[in-house]
Scaffold this motif. Structure first.
Motif, short mmCIF file in Angstrom:
data_model
loop_
_atom_site.label_atom_id
_atom_site.label_comp_id
_atom_site.label_asym_id
_atom_site.label_seq_id
_atom_site.Cartn_x
_atom_site.Cartn_y
_atom_site.Cartn_z
N THR A 152 0.94 -1.17 -0.09
CA THR A 152 0.18 0.07 -0.14
C THR A 152 0.81 1.39 -0.13
O THR A 152 0.26 2.24 -0.31
CB THR A 152 -0.90 0.24 1.20
N GLN A 153 2.12 1.14 0.14
CA GLN A 153 3.08 2.32 0.18
C GLN A 153 4.45 1.68 -0.24
O GLN A 153 4.58 0.47 -0.16
CB GLN A 153 3.18 3.00 1.48
N ALA A 154 5.23 2.78 -0.42
CA ALA A 154 6.42 2.51 -0.94
C ALA A 154 7.29 1.63 -0.16
O ALA A 154 7.80 1.87 1.04
CB ALA A 154 7.48 3.72 -1.56
N PRO A 155 7.85 0.45 -0.53
CA PRO A 155 8.79 -0.60 0.24
C PRO A 155 10.18 0.45 0.62
O PRO A 155 10.62 1.06 -0.42
CB PRO A 155 9.15 -1.80 -0.35
N GLU A 156 10.73 0.27 1.80
CA GLU A 156 11.87 0.69 2.02
C GLU A 156 13.16 0.68 1.07
O GLU A 156 13.84 1.70 0.69
CB GLU A 156 12.43 0.48 3.44
N ILE A 157 13.08 -0.27 0.31
CA ILE A 157 14.16 -0.83 -0.42
C ILE A 157 14.19 0.29 -1.56
O ILE A 157 15.07 0.53 -2.21
CB ILE A 157 14.07 -2.33 -0.97
N LEU A 158 12.95 0.63 -1.93
CA LEU A 158 12.96 1.69 -3.32
C LEU A 158 13.47 2.82 -2.94
O LEU A 158 13.62 3.79 -3.99
CB LEU A 158 11.52 1.61 -3.60
N SER A 159 13.49 3.24 -1.71
CA SER A 159 13.89 4.52 -1.43
C SER A 159 15.54 4.56 -0.93
O SER A 159 16.24 5.48 -0.99
CB SER A 159 13.18 5.06 -0.16
N LEU A 160 15.75 3.36 -0.26
CA LEU A 160 17.31 3.24 0.15
C LEU A 160 18.41 3.62 -1.12
O LEU A 160 18.20 2.95 -2.04
CB LEU A 160 17.51 1.80 0.87
N GLY A 161 19.29 4.33 -0.73
CA GLY A 161 20.35 4.44 -1.73
C GLY A 161 20.30 5.58 -2.50
O GLY A 161 21.19 6.01 -3.51
N TYR A 162 19.01 6.51 -2.54
CA TYR A 162 18.71 7.64 -2.99
C TYR A 162 19.02 8.71 -2.30
O TYR A 162 18.62 8.68 -1.04
CB TYR A 162 17.55 7.67 -3.80
N ASN A 163 19.34 10.00 -2.75
CA ASN A 163 19.68 11.09 -1.60
C ASN A 163 18.56 11.62 -1.00
O ASN A 163 17.33 11.73 -1.84
CB ASN A 163 20.12 12.13 -2.63
#
Length: 417
Positions: free
Chosen positions: A208-219
């Motif tokens: 239902t929301q973005a998994p953390e892995i999709l955000s990790l590693g981006y600024n």
């Protein structure tokens, strides 16, 4: 009878290489043709750490730096604690996180025709992309993954390959994934979910929301500014605007800090007299800020609104002058749809008429022609439109043609409120 001059010319020609003779006969002398590996597909905005590109034909390895060219066929990798961002020839933006491996199998865009196609393959790591004119003009834009191939219907999406799982996220528009087990998965703003993962067995898990892995590693905003400061100290200018592009959720209002970050990016690039990069940053940031602003206005408006007062128009036909343009469309802001609309005008042979409907796709309208005719003959065509002046006006274009004789056609642009 042959003359000596002719014999002399023939003697010279026969002494030339067979290739030269063939090219001379065909009139190709002096003409060069670029191979896929020689076609420029974009340029590097940021290459932090170890970022390499490999020519798959020659195995030549290049270390990418800011302003390095990206070719139509390339194998790109980022190392540990590395990242990269590329501005593509069609205006698209691609961001890679650390430990990412991507094949650019094909990326071609013709600036004159505004047409092109692209195929990317994410082998490992993470990629985020804001698609450009290839997608907007109806070109084929695909991203392959270990579990299936993505067909892009949206403008902002993410892919993360982690072990046996592939994560997908959509922040604007929609994507359709043709899975290797012949199943299909659609994600996006008009679908049930915008985020999901698929394993090698084809099992789908929706979020239902973005998994953390999709955000990790981006600024984050602060990290992006630190990158700028660090590269400035190295006498280079960081142009990683992934904070303003790859990580933004258009459904959320931008914070004051993010707005300040945009201004500081532009200021730093300007102070270093880097006009080309400054323009790139401004363009990308303005694109995202426009999407955010319009998306917020759309979310605040309720009910169904009829746009029917034409303020500007330009219509042309292959069979003469046109007149009496009438155009209207209804937008249902509660349900995010365009339940119906029509346009009509006349030329020397009779009346053009078309009906259409569609959806609100975050910041723009996705429309399809349901029926069209010209002087009682069946016709077909396309219509596209965007919100303008906030959401108070709609600006668009259309093209129509008879089905049996496509040389009889008409096209135009309009603004309606």
């Amino acid at each position: 009878m042959r003359t000596y001059t002719q014999l002399s010319d023939l003697t010279l020609l026969t002494k030339a290489s067979p290739t030269l003779i063939l090219l001379s006969c065909l009139g190709y002398v002096g003409t060069s043709y670029a191979t896929p590996e020689e076609i420029i597909a974009g340029k590097t905005l940021l290459a932090k750490g170890i970022v390499k590109a490999v020519n798959p034909k020659t195995n030549n390895i290049r270390s990418l730096k800011r302003r390095s060219k990206i070719m139509s066929v390339e194998h790109i990798t980022t190392g540990e604690k590395s990242k990269a961002q590329f501005s593509m020839s069609d205006g698209g933006l691609i961001t890679l996180k650390e430990n990412t491996e991507v094949n650019v199998s094909h990326y071609v865009f013709n600036e004159e025709t505004q047409k092109g196609s692209a195929t990317l393959e994410v082998l490992s790591g993470g990629l985020r992309s804001i698609s450009g004119l290839i997608k907007k003009t109806g070109g084929d834009y695909q991203v392959k993954t270990p579990v299936g191939s993505i067909g892009i219907r949206g403008t902002h999406f993410a892919v993360e390959v982690s072990g046996d799982d592939v994560y997908f996220g959509v922040y604007s528009g929609n994507i359709d994934i043709a899975l290797n087990n012949n199943q299909s998965l659609s994600l996006g703003v008009t679908e049930g979910f915008a985020f999901a993962s698929v394993n090698q067995a084809g099992e789908i898990t929706s979020f239902t929301q973005a998994p953390e892995i999709l955000s990790l590693g981006y600024n984050t905003s602060q990290e992006a500014l630190e990158d700028v400061a660090e590269e400035e100290n190295d006498n280079t200018v960081s142009t990683d605007v992934s904070t303003e592009t790859a990580t933004v959720d258009v459904s959320e209002t931008p914070t004051t800090n993010e707005s300040t970050s945009s201004e500081e990016y532009i200021q730093i690039a300007s102070e270093n007299n880097d006009q080309e990069i400054t323009e790139d940053i401004i363009e990308k940031i303005e694109d995202i800020e426009d999407i955010q602003t319009i998306a917020e206005l759309i979310s605040e408006r309720t009910g169904t609104f009829d746009y029917q007062q034409i303020t500007e128009s330009n219509v042309r036909s292959s069979v003469g002058a046109t007149s009496d343009l009438i155009l209207n469309l209804a937008v249902d802001f509660d349900n995010g749809t365009v339940p119906g609309g029509s346009l009509s005008f006349t030329d020397a042979q009779g009346e053009w008429f078309a009906t259409y409907s569609g959806l609100i796709n975050v910041d723009q309208l996705e429309l399809g022609v349901n029926f069209a005719s010209h002087a009682n003959k069946l016709a077909d065509g396309n219509i596209s439109a965007d919100f303008s002046n906030g959401v108070d006006e709609i600006t668009g274009n259309f093209d129509l043609q008879e089905v049996e004789d496509t040389s009889i056609n008409a096209a135009g642009s309009f603004t309606v409120k």
